[in-house]
Design an enzyme around this catalytic site. Structure first.
Site, PDB file in Angstrom:
ATOM      1  N   LYS A  69       0.857  -1.201   0.000  1.00 18.17           N
ATOM      2  CA  LYS A  69       0.000   0.000   0.000  1.00 18.17           C
ATOM      3  C   LYS A  69       0.880   1.233   0.000  1.00 18.17           C
ATOM      4  O   LYS A  69       2.058   1.187   0.405  1.00 18.17           O
ATOM      5  CB  LYS A  69      -0.953   0.045   1.198  1.00 18.17           C
ATOM      6  CG  LYS A  69      -0.308   0.003   2.588  1.00 18.17           C
ATOM      7  CD  LYS A  69       0.082   1.357   3.171  1.00 18.17           C
ATOM      8  CE  LYS A  69       0.609   1.251   4.595  1.00 18.17           C
ATOM      9  NZ  LYS A  69       1.393   2.396   5.064  1.00 18.17           N
ATOM     10  N   MET A  94      10.382  -4.878   5.152  1.00 15.20           N
ATOM     11  CA  MET A  94       9.627  -4.961   6.407  1.00 15.20           C
ATOM     12  C   MET A  94       9.708  -3.651   7.177  1.00 15.20           C
ATOM     13  O   MET A  94      10.779  -3.059   7.302  1.00 15.20           O
ATOM     14  CB  MET A  94      10.191  -6.085   7.266  1.00 15.20           C
ATOM     15  CG  MET A  94       9.967  -7.409   6.588  1.00 15.20           C
ATOM     16  SD  MET A  94       9.864  -8.809   7.680  1.00 15.20           S
ATOM     17  CE  MET A  94      10.910  -8.425   8.990  1.00 15.20           C
ATOM     18  N   GLY A 109       6.729   1.058   5.680  1.00 15.22           N
ATOM     19  CA  GLY A 109       5.602   1.949   5.385  1.00 15.22           C
ATOM     20  C   GLY A 109       4.775   1.504   4.196  1.00 15.22           C
ATOM     21  O   GLY A 109       3.811   2.175   3.825  1.00 15.22           O
ATOM     22  N   VAL A 110       5.127   0.340   3.603  1.00 14.79           N
ATOM     23  CA  VAL A 110       4.309  -0.169   2.496  1.00 14.79           C
ATOM     24  C   VAL A 110       3.371  -1.294   2.958  1.00 14.79           C
ATOM     25  O   VAL A 110       2.668  -1.897   2.156  1.00 14.79           O
ATOM     26  CB  VAL A 110       5.147  -0.618   1.263  1.00 14.79           C
ATOM     27  CG1 VAL A 110       5.820   0.575   0.610  1.00 14.79           C
ATOM     28  CG2 VAL A 110       6.155  -1.689   1.635  1.00 14.79           C
ATOM     29  N   SER A 125       1.044  -6.199   7.396  1.00 17.39           N
ATOM     30  CA  SER A 125      -0.420  -6.062   7.496  1.00 17.39           C
ATOM     31  C   SER A 125      -1.095  -6.723   6.305  1.00 17.39           C
ATOM     32  O   SER A 125      -2.141  -7.348   6.428  1.00 17.39           O
ATOM     33  CB  SER A 125      -0.810  -4.572   7.517  1.00 17.39           C
ATOM     34  OG  SER A 125      -0.087  -3.884   8.491  1.00 17.39           O
ATOM     35  N   ASP A 165      -3.509  -1.138  10.118  1.00 18.80           N
ATOM     36  CA  ASP A 165      -3.611  -1.151   8.654  1.00 18.80           C
ATOM     37  C   ASP A 165      -4.242  -2.424   8.094  1.00 18.80           C
ATOM     38  O   ASP A 165      -4.462  -2.515   6.884  1.00 18.80           O
ATOM     39  CB  ASP A 165      -2.215  -1.008   8.024  1.00 18.80           C
ATOM     40  CG  ASP A 165      -1.708   0.410   8.108  1.00 18.80           C
ATOM     41  OD1 ASP A 165      -2.472   1.292   8.535  1.00 18.80           O
ATOM     42  OD2 ASP A 165      -0.546   0.619   7.751  1.00 18.80           O
TER      43      ASP A 165
HETATM   44  C1  LIG Z   1       0.483   5.208  10.501  1.00 23.18           C
HETATM   45  C2  LIG Z   1       0.568   4.032   9.564  1.00 23.18           C
HETATM   46  C3  LIG Z   1      -0.130   4.436   8.242  1.00 23.18           C
HETATM   47  O1  LIG Z   1      -0.278   3.421   7.344  1.00 23.18           O
HETATM   48  O2  LIG Z   1       1.953   3.786   9.369  1.00 23.18           O
HETATM   49  P1  LIG Z   1       2.853   2.610   8.720  1.00 23.18           P
HETATM   50  O3  LIG Z   1       3.052   1.550   9.770  1.00 23.18           O
HETATM   51  O4  LIG Z   1       2.142   2.106   7.521  1.00 23.18           O
HETATM   52  O5  LIG Z   1       4.157   3.258   8.374  1.00 23.18           O
HETATM   53  C4  LIG Z   1      -0.147   2.837  10.170  1.00 23.18           C
HETATM   54  O6  LIG Z   1      -1.512   3.111  10.376  1.00 23.18           O
HETATM   55  C5  LIG Z   1       0.428   2.292  11.444  1.00 23.18           C
HETATM   56  O7  LIG Z   1      -0.170   1.035  11.563  1.00 23.18           O
HETATM   57  P2  LIG Z   1       0.592  -0.217  12.151  1.00 23.18           P
HETATM   58  O8  LIG Z   1       2.000  -0.268  11.646  1.00 23.18           O
HETATM   59  O9  LIG Z   1      -0.288  -1.389  11.947  1.00 23.18           O
HETATM   60  O10 LIG Z   1       0.640   0.240  13.602  1.00 23.18           O
HETATM   61  P3  LIG Z   1       0.354  -0.562  14.902  1.00 23.18           P
HETATM   62  O11 LIG Z   1       1.215  -1.782  14.923  1.00 23.18           O
HETATM   63  O12 LIG Z   1      -1.127  -0.685  15.090  1.00 23.18           O
HETATM   64  O13 LIG Z   1       0.956   0.514  15.946  1.00 23.18           O
HETATM   65  C6  LIG Z   1       2.344   0.725  16.187  1.00 23.18           C
HETATM   66  C7  LIG Z   1       2.472   1.879  17.186  1.00 23.18           C
HETATM   67  O14 LIG Z   1       2.246   3.128  16.483  1.00 23.18           O
HETATM   68  C8  LIG Z   1       1.446   4.029  17.252  1.00 23.18           C
HETATM   69  N1  LIG Z   1       0.238   4.372  16.484  1.00 23.18           N
HETATM   70  C9  LIG Z   1      -0.145   3.620  15.428  1.00 23.18           C
HETATM   71  C10 LIG Z   1      -1.258   3.969  14.673  1.00 23.18           C
HETATM   72  C11 LIG Z   1      -1.986   5.117  15.049  1.00 23.18           C
HETATM   73  N2  LIG Z   1      -3.052   5.505  14.366  1.00 23.18           N
HETATM   74  N3  LIG Z   1      -1.592   5.857  16.111  1.00 23.18           N
HETATM   75  C12 LIG Z   1      -0.495   5.496  16.823  1.00 23.18           C
HETATM   76  O15 LIG Z   1      -0.151   6.192  17.780  1.00 23.18           O
HETATM   77  C13 LIG Z   1       1.177   3.311  18.558  1.00 23.18           C
HETATM   78  O16 LIG Z   1       2.152   3.763  19.465  1.00 23.18           O
HETATM   79  C14 LIG Z   1       1.415   1.855  18.273  1.00 23.18           C
HETATM   80  O17 LIG Z   1       1.877   1.168  19.388  1.00 23.18           O
HETATM   81  N1  LIG Z   2       4.821 -11.519   7.844  1.00 19.29           N
HETATM   82  C1  LIG Z   2       5.390 -10.369   8.215  1.00 19.29           C
HETATM   83  N2  LIG Z   2       5.913  -9.553   7.293  1.00 19.29           N
HETATM   84  C2  LIG Z   2       6.469  -8.368   7.652  1.00 19.29           C
HETATM   85  N3  LIG Z   2       6.565  -7.939   8.903  1.00 19.29           N
HETATM   86  C3  LIG Z   2       6.072  -8.700   9.874  1.00 19.29           C
HETATM   87  C4  LIG Z   2       5.465  -9.945   9.569  1.00 19.29           C
HETATM   88  N4  LIG Z   2       5.052 -10.471  10.720  1.00 19.29           N
HETATM   89  C5  LIG Z   2       5.393  -9.616  11.694  1.00 19.29           C
HETATM   90  N5  LIG Z   2       6.017  -8.547  11.206  1.00 19.29           N
HETATM   91  C6  LIG Z   2       6.508  -7.393  12.003  1.00 19.29           C
HETATM   92  O1  LIG Z   2       5.637  -6.291  11.740  1.00 19.29           O
HETATM   93  C7  LIG Z   2       6.371  -5.076  11.586  1.00 19.29           C
HETATM   94  C8  LIG Z   2       5.632  -4.104  10.663  1.00 19.29           C
HETATM   95  O2  LIG Z   2       5.507  -4.716   9.403  1.00 19.29           O
HETATM   96  P1  LIG Z   2       5.119  -3.978   8.047  1.00 19.29           P
HETATM   97  O3  LIG Z   2       3.680  -4.167   7.789  1.00 19.29           O
HETATM   98  O4  LIG Z   2       6.064  -4.475   7.003  1.00 19.29           O
HETATM   99  O5  LIG Z   2       5.400  -2.452   8.365  1.00 19.29           O
HETATM  100  P2  LIG Z   2       4.951  -1.136   7.601  1.00 19.29           P
HETATM  101  O6  LIG Z   2       3.484  -0.943   7.858  1.00 19.29           O
HETATM  102  O7  LIG Z   2       5.793  -0.052   8.215  1.00 19.29           O
HETATM  103  O8  LIG Z   2       5.281  -1.359   6.163  1.00 19.29           O
HETATM  104  C9  LIG Z   2       7.742  -5.526  11.058  1.00 19.29           C
HETATM  105  O9  LIG Z   2       8.762  -4.663  11.482  1.00 19.29           O
HETATM  106  C10 LIG Z   2       7.922  -6.944  11.633  1.00 19.29           C
HETATM  107  O10 LIG Z   2       8.662  -6.921  12.831  1.00 19.29           O
END
Ligand SMILES: C[C@@](CO)(OP(=O)(O)O)[C@H](O)COP(=O)(O)OP(=O)(O)OC[C@H]1O[C@@H](n2ccc(N)nc2=O)[C@H](O)[C@@H]1O
Ligand SMILES: Nc1ncnc2c1ncn2[C@@H]1O[C@H](COP(=O)(O)OP(=O)(O)O)[C@@H](O)[C@H]1O
Length: 282
Positions: A11, A96, A99-100, A104, A137
């Protein structure tokens, strides 16, 4: 036994605005998710080994219990209508934590595949709700439509956008999502977009902070901006430049500094995983 092979597409957050912080520390977002026609690939094969969920392939040293694929399968297990276990083979293409959304997306593809193979008969909204327990996500990947998300990303409003080509560059750094969201300098008060908004009115509220914390991201953005409009996706570190056609994106990819990695892809209004699953079901 037949094998179901599905993509787990990447994404992009074409914009990411932070509108506030909730009492539980999570942030209220407004973000435009679109999917790319590039991603991981997962192959699911049912096995007679009733209790077993086996994952092999490029799991990059993630302990089984932490792997989002395993977590997704475990969350669905109570809904199984058949006894079979499953072998899941992962072909990892996406960086990994870049941000893509690879992790998830893997989780969402697992929910969609096993809902079919294990005959769980859950609806897409039910699967999305289960997926939210795995990460903010996951719901958008389960729903599979280009959408503006609100809340922490679970309230989804599908929209139509133009199809473009993207060059995605993976800087050689890992950005911690938790670090970005707990940083005092993160802007958290962007007003909600008004109706009639244009993509040119938007940005990524994490970008300035991440550029400051990770100079490699700043370098990547500056380099790509010489060629095309560019932003960071999610909390980084990946950055994407937008092009009208594949050739233009390819020309820039060919000049990418050799220490950087990148790929080109087109966005799709529907996740390719959903298209593949429909084709398999018919
Ligand atoms: C902000 C986004 C946009 O796509 O960044 P990326 O991870 O894709 O870079 C995502 O929603 C990230 O989602 P995801 O990576 O699943 O985050 P989670 O594991 O749910 O959360 C990781 C940590 O980020 C913080 N967090 C996450 C999402 C959110 N809306 N508010 C937060 O404050 C929280 O501290 C949480 O403990
Ligand atoms: N199957 C998987 N593929 C990628 N990351 C995974 C997986 N299972 C657990 N993780 C953990 O989830 C974290 C976030 O993954 P990812 O979705 O790739 O991040 P982002 O949303 O930043 O692209 C990784 O840093 C990794 O430690």
């Amino acid at each position: 036994m037949k094998t179901l092979t599905l993509s787990a597409p990447a994404k992009l957050n074409l914009f990411l605005h932070i509108n506030g912080r909730r009492e539980d520390g999570y942030h209220e977002l407004e973000t435009l998710f679109t999917f790319l026609d590039f991603g991981d690939e997962l192959a699911f094969t049912l096995t007679s080994n009733q209790q077993e969920i086996v994952i092999c392939g490029d799991t990059a040293g993630i302990p089984l219990e932490d792997n989002l694929i395993y977590k997704a399968a475990k969350i669905l297990e109570p809904y199984k209508k058949i006894a079979d276990g499953v072998d899941i083979h992962l072909n990892k293409q996406l960086p990994m934590g870049g941000g893509v959304g690879g992790g998830s997306s893997d989780a969402a593809t697992t929910l969609l595949a096993l809902n079919t193979l294990w005959q769980c008969q859950l609806t897409i909204p039910e699967l999305a709700k289960l997926g939210l327990q795995l990460g903010a996500d996951v719901p958008v990947f389960v729903e599979g439509k280009t959408a503006v998300a609100h809340g922490v990303g679970e309230q989804l409003e599908p929209i139509d956008i133009a199809q473009k080509w993207y060059l995605v560059v993976v800087p050689p750094v890992h950005v911690s999502t938790a670090l970005v969201f707990t940083h005092p300098d993160l802007p958290r008060n962007t007003p909600k977009l008004k109706s009639g908004w244009k993509l040119s009115d938007t940005g990524n509220d994490c970008q300035t902070l991440v550029k400051k914390l990770y100079p490699e991201v700043e370098k990547t953005l500056a380099w790509l901006l010489k060629y095309a409009p560019t932003k960071m996706t999610g909390t980084g570190a990946c950055c994407f430049a937008e092009f009208e056609n594949r050739e233009a994106a390819l020309r820039v990819l060919e000049t990418l500094p050799s220490s950087w990695q990148g790929f080109i892809a087109q966005n799709t209004s529907e996740s390719i995983c959903h298209r593949q699953l429909r084709a398999w079901q018919n």
